[in-house]
Design a protein around this motif. Structure first.
Motif, PDB file in Angstrom:
ATOM      1  N   SER A  78       0.823  -1.200   0.000  1.00 34.64           N
ATOM      2  CA  SER A  78       0.000   0.000   0.000  1.00 34.64           C
ATOM      3  C   SER A  78       0.854   1.246   0.000  1.00 34.64           C
ATOM      4  O   SER A  78       1.919   1.292   0.618  1.00 34.64           O
ATOM      5  N   ALA A  79       0.351   2.266  -0.720  1.00 33.21           N
ATOM      6  CA  ALA A  79       0.944   3.596  -0.601  1.00 33.21           C
ATOM      7  C   ALA A  79       0.448   4.291   0.654  1.00 33.21           C
ATOM      8  O   ALA A  79       0.930   5.359   1.006  1.00 33.21           O
ATOM      9  N   GLY A  80      -0.527   3.681   1.333  1.00 33.03           N
ATOM     10  CA  GLY A  80      -1.016   4.218   2.596  1.00 33.03           C
ATOM     11  C   GLY A  80      -2.491   4.035   2.845  1.00 33.03           C
ATOM     12  O   GLY A  80      -2.901   3.595   3.918  1.00 33.03           O
ATOM     13  N   ASN A  81      -3.321   4.343   1.869  1.00 30.21           N
ATOM     14  CA  ASN A  81      -4.755   4.311   2.114  1.00 30.21           C
ATOM     15  C   ASN A  81      -5.312   2.897   2.209  1.00 30.21           C
ATOM     16  O   ASN A  81      -6.120   2.593   3.082  1.00 30.21           O
ATOM     17  N   LEU A  82      -4.904   2.009   1.301  1.00 27.63           N
ATOM     18  CA  LEU A  82      -5.364   0.621   1.385  1.00 27.63           C
ATOM     19  C   LEU A  82      -4.891  -0.004   2.682  1.00 27.63           C
ATOM     20  O   LEU A  82      -5.643  -0.740   3.338  1.00 27.63           O
ATOM     21  N   GLY A  83      -3.658   0.271   3.076  1.00 34.33           N
ATOM     22  CA  GLY A  83      -3.133  -0.294   4.310  1.00 34.33           C
ATOM     23  C   GLY A  83      -3.928   0.138   5.527  1.00 34.33           C
ATOM     24  O   GLY A  83      -4.232  -0.679   6.408  1.00 34.33           O
ATOM     25  N   GLN A  84      -4.263   1.409   5.590  1.00 35.53           N
ATOM     26  CA  GLN A  84      -5.096   1.879   6.703  1.00 35.53           C
ATOM     27  C   GLN A  84      -6.438   1.181   6.705  1.00 35.53           C
ATOM     28  O   GLN A  84      -6.940   0.761   7.753  1.00 35.53           O
ATOM     29  N   ALA A  85      -7.032   1.088   5.536  1.00 36.44           N
ATOM     30  CA  ALA A  85      -8.363   0.509   5.442  1.00 36.44           C
ATOM     31  C   ALA A  85      -8.362  -0.964   5.823  1.00 36.44           C
ATOM     32  O   ALA A  85      -9.230  -1.432   6.570  1.00 36.44           O
ATOM     33  N   LEU A  86      -7.365  -1.710   5.331  1.00 36.73           N
ATOM     34  CA  LEU A  86      -7.305  -3.133   5.665  1.00 36.73           C
ATOM     35  C   LEU A  86      -7.011  -3.319   7.147  1.00 36.73           C
ATOM     36  O   LEU A  86      -7.563  -4.225   7.788  1.00 36.73           O
ATOM     37  N   ALA A  87      -6.161  -2.466   7.709  1.00 39.46           N
ATOM     38  CA  ALA A  87      -5.892  -2.537   9.144  1.00 39.46           C
ATOM     39  C   ALA A  87      -7.172  -2.304   9.936  1.00 39.46           C
ATOM     40  O   ALA A  87      -7.450  -3.014  10.918  1.00 39.46           O
ATOM     41  N   TRP A  88      -7.959  -1.315   9.542  1.00 36.19           N
ATOM     42  CA  TRP A  88      -9.210  -0.997  10.250  1.00 36.19           C
ATOM     43  C   TRP A  88     -10.193  -2.154  10.135  1.00 36.19           C
ATOM     44  O   TRP A  88     -10.781  -2.597  11.138  1.00 36.19           O
ATOM     45  N   SER A  89     -10.393  -2.647   8.923  1.00 31.61           N
ATOM     46  CA  SER A  89     -11.365  -3.728   8.714  1.00 31.61           C
ATOM     47  C   SER A  89     -10.904  -5.023   9.360  1.00 31.61           C
ATOM     48  O   SER A  89     -11.714  -5.781   9.910  1.00 31.61           O
ATOM     49  N   GLY A  90      -9.594  -5.295   9.302  1.00 32.45           N
ATOM     50  CA  GLY A  90      -9.075  -6.513   9.906  1.00 32.45           C
ATOM     51  C   GLY A  90      -9.145  -6.481  11.414  1.00 32.45           C
ATOM     52  O   GLY A  90      -9.465  -7.491  12.059  1.00 32.45           O
ATOM     53  N   LEU A  95      -8.373 -10.105  12.609  1.00 35.87           N
ATOM     54  CA  LEU A  95      -7.380 -10.554  11.639  1.00 35.87           C
ATOM     55  C   LEU A  95      -6.031  -9.893  11.913  1.00 35.87           C
ATOM     56  O   LEU A  95      -5.963  -8.720  12.278  1.00 35.87           O
ATOM     57  N   ASP A  96      -4.966 -10.652  11.711  1.00 35.00           N
ATOM     58  CA  ASP A  96      -3.613 -10.096  11.793  1.00 35.00           C
ATOM     59  C   ASP A  96      -3.248  -9.535  10.423  1.00 35.00           C
ATOM     60  O   ASP A  96      -3.193 -10.277   9.433  1.00 35.00           O
ATOM     61  N   ILE A  97      -2.978  -8.259  10.362  1.00 32.79           N
ATOM     62  CA  ILE A  97      -2.728  -7.593   9.091  1.00 32.79           C
ATOM     63  C   ILE A  97      -1.284  -7.124   9.008  1.00 32.79           C
ATOM     64  O   ILE A  97      -0.763  -6.505   9.947  1.00 32.79           O
ATOM     65  N   THR A  98      -0.644  -7.429   7.896  1.00 32.01           N
ATOM     66  CA  THR A  98       0.683  -6.907   7.583  1.00 32.01           C
ATOM     67  C   THR A  98       0.554  -5.988   6.372  1.00 32.01           C
ATOM     68  O   THR A  98      -0.097  -6.344   5.383  1.00 32.01           O
ATOM     69  N   VAL A  99       1.177  -4.839   6.451  1.00 34.57           N
ATOM     70  CA  VAL A  99       1.179  -3.886   5.340  1.00 34.57           C
ATOM     71  C   VAL A  99       2.626  -3.636   4.944  1.00 34.57           C
ATOM     72  O   VAL A  99       3.464  -3.314   5.790  1.00 34.57           O
ATOM     73  N   THR A 106       3.956   8.660   2.427  1.00 31.51           N
ATOM     74  CA  THR A 106       3.544   9.753   3.304  1.00 31.51           C
ATOM     75  C   THR A 106       3.557   9.292   4.756  1.00 31.51           C
ATOM     76  O   THR A 106       2.894   8.308   5.116  1.00 31.51           O
ATOM     77  N   ARG A 107       4.311   9.997   5.598  1.00 29.77           N
ATOM     78  CA  ARG A 107       4.484   9.562   6.988  1.00 29.77           C
ATOM     79  C   ARG A 107       3.159   9.502   7.744  1.00 29.77           C
ATOM     80  O   ARG A 107       2.946   8.607   8.575  1.00 29.77           O
ATOM     81  N   THR A 108       2.284  10.433   7.474  1.00 27.27           N
ATOM     82  CA  THR A 108       0.981  10.425   8.147  1.00 27.27           C
ATOM     83  C   THR A 108       0.251   9.115   7.905  1.00 27.27           C
ATOM     84  O   THR A 108      -0.361   8.540   8.826  1.00 27.27           O
ATOM     85  N   ARG A 112      -0.660   6.107  10.733  1.00 28.09           N
ATOM     86  CA  ARG A 112      -2.024   5.633  10.971  1.00 28.09           C
ATOM     87  C   ARG A 112      -2.120   4.118  10.815  1.00 28.09           C
ATOM     88  O   ARG A 112      -2.892   3.459  11.524  1.00 28.09           O
ATOM     89  N   ILE A 113      -1.361   3.549   9.891  1.00 29.80           N
ATOM     90  CA  ILE A 113      -1.355   2.089   9.743  1.00 29.80           C
ATOM     91  C   ILE A 113      -0.887   1.441  11.038  1.00 29.80           C
ATOM     92  O   ILE A 113      -1.499   0.484  11.541  1.00 29.80           O
ATOM     93  N   ARG A 114       0.193   1.969  11.606  1.00 26.92           N
ATOM     94  CA  ARG A 114       0.686   1.437  12.877  1.00 26.92           C
ATOM     95  C   ARG A 114      -0.352   1.619  13.985  1.00 26.92           C
ATOM     96  O   ARG A 114      -0.584   0.706  14.793  1.00 26.92           O
ATOM     97  N   ALA A 115      -0.959   2.802  14.031  1.00 22.10           N
ATOM     98  CA  ALA A 115      -1.917   3.093  15.098  1.00 22.10           C
ATOM     99  C   ALA A 115      -3.121   2.165  15.047  1.00 22.10           C
ATOM    100  O   ALA A 115      -3.753   1.896  16.084  1.00 22.10           O
ATOM    101  N   LEU A 116      -3.440   1.675  13.861  1.00 22.02           N
ATOM    102  CA  LEU A 116      -4.585   0.778  13.714  1.00 22.02           C
ATOM    103  C   LEU A 116      -4.223  -0.677  13.994  1.00 22.02           C
ATOM    104  O   LEU A 116      -5.057  -1.570  13.831  1.00 22.02           O
ATOM    105  N   GLY A 117      -2.991  -0.926  14.408  1.00 21.55           N
ATOM    106  CA  GLY A 117      -2.613  -2.247  14.892  1.00 21.55           C
ATOM    107  C   GLY A 117      -2.014  -3.183  13.878  1.00 21.55           C
ATOM    108  O   GLY A 117      -1.752  -4.353  14.191  1.00 21.55           O
ATOM    109  N   ALA A 118      -1.766  -2.718  12.661  1.00 21.11           N
ATOM    110  CA  ALA A 118      -1.160  -3.586  11.662  1.00 21.11           C
ATOM    111  C   ALA A 118       0.359  -3.618  11.850  1.00 21.11           C
ATOM    112  O   ALA A 118       0.962  -2.676  12.368  1.00 21.11           O
ATOM    113  N   ARG A 119       0.970  -4.694  11.384  1.00 22.88           N
ATOM    114  CA  ARG A 119       2.425  -4.761  11.323  1.00 22.88           C
ATOM    115  C   ARG A 119       2.860  -4.092  10.028  1.00 22.88           C
ATOM    116  O   ARG A 119       2.361  -4.423   8.949  1.00 22.88           O
TER     117      ARG A 119
END
Length: 324
Positions: A78-90, A95-99, A106-108, A112-119
C-alpha cells in the motif's frame, strides 16, 4: 457494454457487508466552486469515515469474507490508504494484518497504519517493490495477499459508490474519477454504464504517473520506468491486465493532468469547499481546470477519494502565492 469482471448483483450484496460508517457519503452541489470552474460541480465526499478514503469499502468486503472463511491473517502492499483501510477492517474482525509500504510513503499514512494495529514493513523502493515483497510474505506465511484492483472485492466495494450516485437520481452528466490501480474507476464505471449509460465516465491520472491512461489509449498494457507526482495514491507503474480489460469497457475517456493543476485543485477545494484533500482527490478538479471549454454547461460529479495528506507538504502546496 461488454462483460466486465463485476456483477451488479454482487455489488449490491457487497454493500450489505460493509460497515455503514463507509456508506451513504455526502453528495452535494458545491456552488462556491463553480465560478472558478465554469460548470456545475457536485462533490461525492469519500473522506468522511475512519480511514479518510474510499478504500474501506473494499477492505470491508475482503475482511468479511476472510473472517467467514476462518482466515486469521492477510498482507497487502500500500501507498497508505489501502493499508489503513485493511488494518481498520481486519482489526474489527480479529485478523492479523501486515502492510508493506515504501519507506518514502507519506508519513501520516504510515503512522495511521501502525496506530490501527497492523504490522508495517518498509522497503527501500517504490510501490512496485512493495507489491513484490507483499507477495513474498504471503507465499512464505501462507496467508491471503490482498491486491488492490486485481481482487474483485476491492472493485465491488468501490462500485458501491456508483450505486449511491445512481440512487440519488441527480441530473449530472459527467463523473470524474481518479485513476490509479483502477478499482475506483472500473467499479463506479461498471455501475454507471449499466444503470446510467448516458453519464460520461472520465478517468484522470497525473502526467507524472500515466501508466494506466497510456494503457487505455493503446488498448494494451503499457508500463513506465518511474513515477514523478505528488499524487502518491495513484502512482503505479504496472497496470493489471484484467483491470485494463474492464477499464476499456467502462471509461469514455482517460486524461492526464499536470502537477500545477493538481495543486490548484487542492487550493480550490480548500478555499471554496472547506475540504482538506490529498492530491489524488483533486484530480477531477484539475481536469476541469485544464479543459474548461469541454465541461462548460455540464453538471460534473467529482469523487473526492481521500484526505490523508502530510500537513507540512499540504501547507506548502496550498499556501497563497507570494506577492510581487
Amino acid at each position: 457494454m461488454g462483460h466486465t469482471r463485476l456483477d451488479t448483483a454482487g455489488i449490491r450484496a457487497a454493500r450489505q457487508v460493509i460497515d455503514p460508517v463507509f456508506l451513504g457519503t455526502p453528495l452535494y452541489r458545491c456552488e462556491a466552486l463553480e465560478p472558478a470552474l465554469g460548470c456545475a460541480v457536485s462533490v461525492k465526499l469519500e473522506t468522511a469515515n475512519p480511514v479518510r478514503s474510499f478504500k474501506g469499502r473494499g477492505t470491508e468486503v475482503i475482511a468479511s469474507l476472510l473472517a467467514d472463511n476462518g482466515s486469521r491473517a492477510a498482507v497487502c502492499a500500500s501507498a497508505g490508504n489501502l493499508g489503513q483501510a485493511l488494518a481498520w477492517s481486519g482489526r474489527g474482525r480479529g485478523l492479523d494484518i501486515t502492510v508493506v509500504a515504501s519507506r518514502f510513503a507519506t508519513r501520516t499514512k504510515l503512522d495511521r497504519i501502525r496506530a490501527l494495529g497492523a504490522r508495517l514493513e518498509l522497503v527501500d523502493g517504490d510501490h512496485e517493490l512493495a507489491r513484490e515483497r507483499a507477495a513474498a510474505v504471503a507465499r512464505h506465511d501462507g496467508i491471503r495477499l490482498v491486491e488492490d484492483s486485481l481482487d474483485i472485492e476491492t472493485c465491488e466495494g468501490a462500485a458501491t459508490i456508483g450505486l449511491e450516485l445512481v440512487d440519488t437520481a441527480p441530473q449530472f452528466d459527467t463523473v470524474l474519477i481518479a485513476l490509479g490501480g483502477g478499482a475506483l474507476a472500473t467499479g463506479v464505471g461498471h455501475v454507471l454504464k449499466e444503470l446510467a449509460p448516458d453519464v460520461e465516465v472520465i478517468c484522470v491520472q497525473p502526467l507524472g504517473a500515466p501508466a494506466l491512461t497510456l494503457s487505455w489509449r493503446a488498448r494494451r498494457v503499457v508500463t513506465t520506468d518511474l513515477t514523478d507526482t505528488i499524487a502518491d495514491g495513484v502512482a503505479g507503474r504496472y497496470p493489471v491486465p484484467a483491470v485494463l480489460d474492464d477499464l476499456l469497457l467502462v471509461a469514455d475517456d482517460a486524461v492526464l493532468v499536470q502537477e500545477a493543476s493538481i495543486i490548484a485543485g487542492m487550493r480550490l477545494l480548500l478555499d471554496h469547499a472547506g475540504l482538506v484533500v490529498e492530491p489524488s482527490a483533486a484530480l477531477g478538479i484539475a481536469a476541469i481546470l485544464e479543459d474548461r471549454d469541454r465541461f462548460a454547461g455540464r453538471h460534473v460529479v467529482t469523487i473526492v477519494c481521500g484526505g490523508n495528506v502530510d500537513m507540512d507538504a499540504y501547507r506548502r502546496w496550498t499556501a497563497p502565492a507570494p506577492g510581487p
